[in-house]
Scaffold this active site. Structure first.
Site, PDB file in Angstrom:
ATOM      1  N   ARG A 158      -4.187   9.506   4.237  1.00 22.76           N
ATOM      2  CA  ARG A 158      -2.959  10.317   4.411  1.00 22.76           C
ATOM      3  C   ARG A 158      -2.085  10.311   3.336  1.00 22.76           C
ATOM      4  O   ARG A 158      -1.519  11.601   3.043  1.00 22.76           O
ATOM      5  CB  ARG A 158      -2.144   9.638   5.592  1.00 22.76           C
ATOM      6  CG  ARG A 158      -0.481  10.146   5.908  1.00 22.76           C
ATOM      7  CD  ARG A 158      -0.805  11.405   6.636  1.00 22.76           C
ATOM      8  NE  ARG A 158       0.666  11.894   6.862  1.00 22.76           N
ATOM      9  CZ  ARG A 158       0.868  13.098   7.377  1.00 22.76           C
ATOM     10  NH1 ARG A 158      -0.097  13.869   7.750  1.00 22.76           N
ATOM     11  NH2 ARG A 158       2.115  13.495   7.741  1.00 22.76           N
TER      12      ARG A 158
ATOM     13  N   ASP B 130       4.410   0.437  12.152  1.00 23.65           N
ATOM     14  CA  ASP B 130       3.351  -0.205  11.384  1.00 23.65           C
ATOM     15  C   ASP B 130       3.402  -1.801  11.823  1.00 23.65           C
ATOM     16  O   ASP B 130       2.229  -2.439  11.899  1.00 23.65           O
ATOM     17  CB  ASP B 130       3.411  -0.144   9.872  1.00 23.65           C
ATOM     18  CG  ASP B 130       2.935   1.197   9.510  1.00 23.65           C
ATOM     19  OD1 ASP B 130       2.351   2.108  10.291  1.00 23.65           O
ATOM     20  OD2 ASP B 130       3.161   1.559   8.393  1.00 23.65           O
TER      21      ASP B 130
ATOM     22  N   ASP C  25      -4.870   7.939   9.687  1.00 30.20           N
ATOM     23  CA  ASP C  25      -5.242   7.340  10.693  1.00 30.20           C
ATOM     24  C   ASP C  25      -5.603   8.141  12.228  1.00 30.20           C
ATOM     25  O   ASP C  25      -4.876   9.218  11.949  1.00 30.20           O
ATOM     26  CB  ASP C  25      -4.049   6.049  10.902  1.00 30.20           C
ATOM     27  CG  ASP C  25      -4.197   5.258   9.812  1.00 30.20           C
ATOM     28  OD1 ASP C  25      -5.089   4.788   9.369  1.00 30.20           O
ATOM     29  OD2 ASP C  25      -2.919   5.233   9.149  1.00 30.20           O
TER      30      ASP C  25
ATOM     31  N   LYS D  85       0.839  -1.127  -0.063  1.00 34.80           N
ATOM     32  CA  LYS D  85      -0.044  -0.085  -0.279  1.00 34.80           C
ATOM     33  C   LYS D  85       0.925   1.453  -0.144  1.00 34.80           C
ATOM     34  O   LYS D  85       0.686   2.120  -0.696  1.00 34.80           O
ATOM     35  CB  LYS D  85      -0.692  -0.105   1.101  1.00 34.80           C
ATOM     36  CG  LYS D  85      -1.461   1.354   1.510  1.00 34.80           C
ATOM     37  CD  LYS D  85      -2.278   1.501   2.913  1.00 34.80           C
ATOM     38  CE  LYS D  85      -1.726   1.571   4.022  1.00 34.80           C
ATOM     39  NZ  LYS D  85      -1.380   3.043   4.138  1.00 34.80           N
ATOM     40  N   ASN D  86       1.931   1.479   0.994  1.00 35.08           N
ATOM     41  CA  ASN D  86       2.528   2.420   0.938  1.00 35.08           C
ATOM     42  C   ASN D  86       3.567   2.729  -0.024  1.00 35.08           C
ATOM     43  O   ASN D  86       4.243   3.700  -0.056  1.00 35.08           O
ATOM     44  CB  ASN D  86       3.390   2.676   2.511  1.00 35.08           C
ATOM     45  CG  ASN D  86       2.173   2.925   3.395  1.00 35.08           C
ATOM     46  OD1 ASN D  86       1.126   2.977   3.110  1.00 35.08           O
ATOM     47  ND2 ASN D  86       2.558   2.423   5.104  1.00 35.08           N
TER      48      ASN D  86
END
Ligand code: EPU
Length: 443
Positions: A116, A330, A140, A45-46
């Site tokens: 974000r 994370d 978040d 995802k990041n």
């Protein structure tokens, strides 16, 4: 909105009383184990969200592969569409983007507040269009997440900022190179400055840059587009600006997700058994793997991933989160879920987000013995947790509830599933396929 990922409860379901389900999408997990089989680790995802944002820089047709099926990718696609880019998510694992150059450099509130990573359009739009208006980014629920380093860096490169109540505007006819030293190796600020610097006049050097595998992935993507970047993966990044017509669209495979990989390791750790994590990149998670080994996990690097074997019972180990190559913040929620049932006492120190402990109350509801002292959590392992209804407050907290549920007697019911959907590609289906007793329920 929750999307259905129906899964079949595995054979050998232990039975027992199933609690009444809440009137919203939820996941139920029951103590099961051992887990056996293969899990394909999806793309990160990041990384993919940043690659999508970077496609704003140059015209043409892009194809991103190994893209996870997660809600944040859909939100980023909507954000790019709002800016004027065409995006298709029709084929599993692939995002196709066509940038015709007709861009409106405005990122609307209703999309920006949801992720974000929307902050990542700031650098590319400023570099490409010379101005940008961005609502303040969401993300978040673990405390304020300022963007002062993004702003100071872009100002050093010649940008001028104006701030409204809930938006920020930046203008720069053409950015210029600069020497920038971060106080802290911020992931997002590094990404924004690198993408902004590809068209800047001269050389931009970023000292104390973030070194995450996802930063390397972004730099490789930008280099494939024609950018000139040295030092990816080190703490000094050097970007020599190129002319706009030197950048073009490209194809790129997204780096595998080390946080999702760690989540499956944690699931195996508490449920027992052996998993093969296909596509996992052990080199991207060395520090975490070393700490998992201290806890009794065994790993074997495979040509195509990583074999993970769980001990009969985990041992406790102290953990402190740090920027890469340290242990990522994370990972921490799933690690605390592991420690909750490990033998011994562990101190877990959060060094990035002091507020990122909200999910501890939920773990305590499941019977975990955890005490919070400032930014330290003291986790005293218990032999077994007990199922209860809990809430997922953010993506990684949701994953921690799932892991904890595997270690809990009875049924754990998890709400707030939309958070998990933001970052996990079919967590329920993947765990169910290797033997976990986990089911998703739509209202
Ligand atoms: N910070 C500042 N000023 C800035 C930028 C950051 O004070 O201008 C502070 C933040 O408040 C935080 C720390 O620096 O305390 C780390 O922030 P960083 O910029 O490194 O993180 P980010 O880019 O906002 C990304 C991930 C997060 C992950 C962090 C740290 C994305 C979209 N998000 O956030 O991932 O926790 O790096 O590794 O890439 C998640 O995926 O669940 C998630 C929260």
């Amino acid at each position: 909105m929750c999307q259905a990922h129906p899964t079949t409860p595995v054979a050998g379901h232990t039975g027992g009383v199933t609690p009444e389900l809440p009137d919203e999408c939820c996941i139920t997990v029951r103590h099961t184990g051992p887990l056996h089989g293969e899990v394909v680790v999806p793309g990160a995802k990041n990384s993919v969200l940043k690659l999508m944002a970077a496609s704003l820089l140059a015209d043409g047709a892009y194809e991103l592969t190994n893209v996870p099926a997660i809600v944040d990718v859909s939100i980023m696609a909507d954000l790019l569409r709002a800016i004027g880019v065409r995006v298709w998510l029709d084929e599993p694992g692939i995002v196709t983007i066509i940038n015709t150059g007709k861009l409106t450099p405005v990122a609307p509130f209703e999309l920006v507040e949801r992720i974000r990573a929307s902050i990542n359009v700031l650098g590319p739009l400023l570099a490409r269009c010379g101005h940008v208006r961005l609502s303040m980014p969401g993300g978040d629920d673990f405390g304020t997440r300022p963007i002062d380093m993004h702003i100071a860096g872009l100002e050093a490169m010649g940008a001028t900022f104006r701030f409204g109540d809930d938006y920020v505007e930046a203008v720069a006819e053409r950015l210029h190179g600069a020497e920038i030293t971060f106080d802290f190796p911020s992931v997002g600020a590094t990404e924004n400055l690198v993408t902004a610097a590809v068209f800047a006049k001269g050389v931009t050097t970023i000292h104390n840059a973030a070194r995450e595998p996802e930063i390397i992935d972004l730099c490789e993507f930008l280099v494939a587009m024609g950018a000139q970047i040295d030092g990816a993966g080190t703490s000094t990044l050097r970007i020599r600006g190129v002319e706009r017509d030197q950048m073009h669209a490209c194809e790129h495979e997204t780096v595998p997700d080390r946080i999702q990989a760690a989540t499956y390791i944690a699931a195996c750790a508490v449920a027992g058994g052996e998993l093969e994590l296909l596509n996992a990149k052990p080199a991207h998670m060395q520090m975490a793997l070393s700490r998992f080994s201290d806890m009794g996990m065994e790993f074997e690097q495979l040509p195509y991933g990583l074999r993970v074997t769980a001990p009969d019972r985990l041992r406790s180990a102290d953990i402190a989160t740090l920027p890469y190559p340290g242990i990522a913040t994370d990972y921490k929620p799933v690690i605390i879920a592991m420690l909750s049932v490990a033998e011994g006492v562990a101190i877990v120190t959060e060094n990035l987000y002091p507020g990122r402990f909200r999910y501890l109350d939920e773990l305590v509801r499941l019977g975990a013995d955890i005490r919070l002292d400032g930014h330290h959590a003291i986790v005293r392992g218990v032999p077994r947790l007990v199922g209860a209804q809990v809430v997922s407050h953010d993506i990684r907290a949701g994953a921690a509830m799932v892991v904890a549920g595997l270690a809990a007697e009875g049924t754990t019911t998890i709400t707030g599933v939309h958070h998990i959907d933001r970052g996990y590609d079919d967590l329920v289906g993947r765990l169910s396929a290797v033997g976990a007793d986990i089911t998703r329920h739509e209202p």
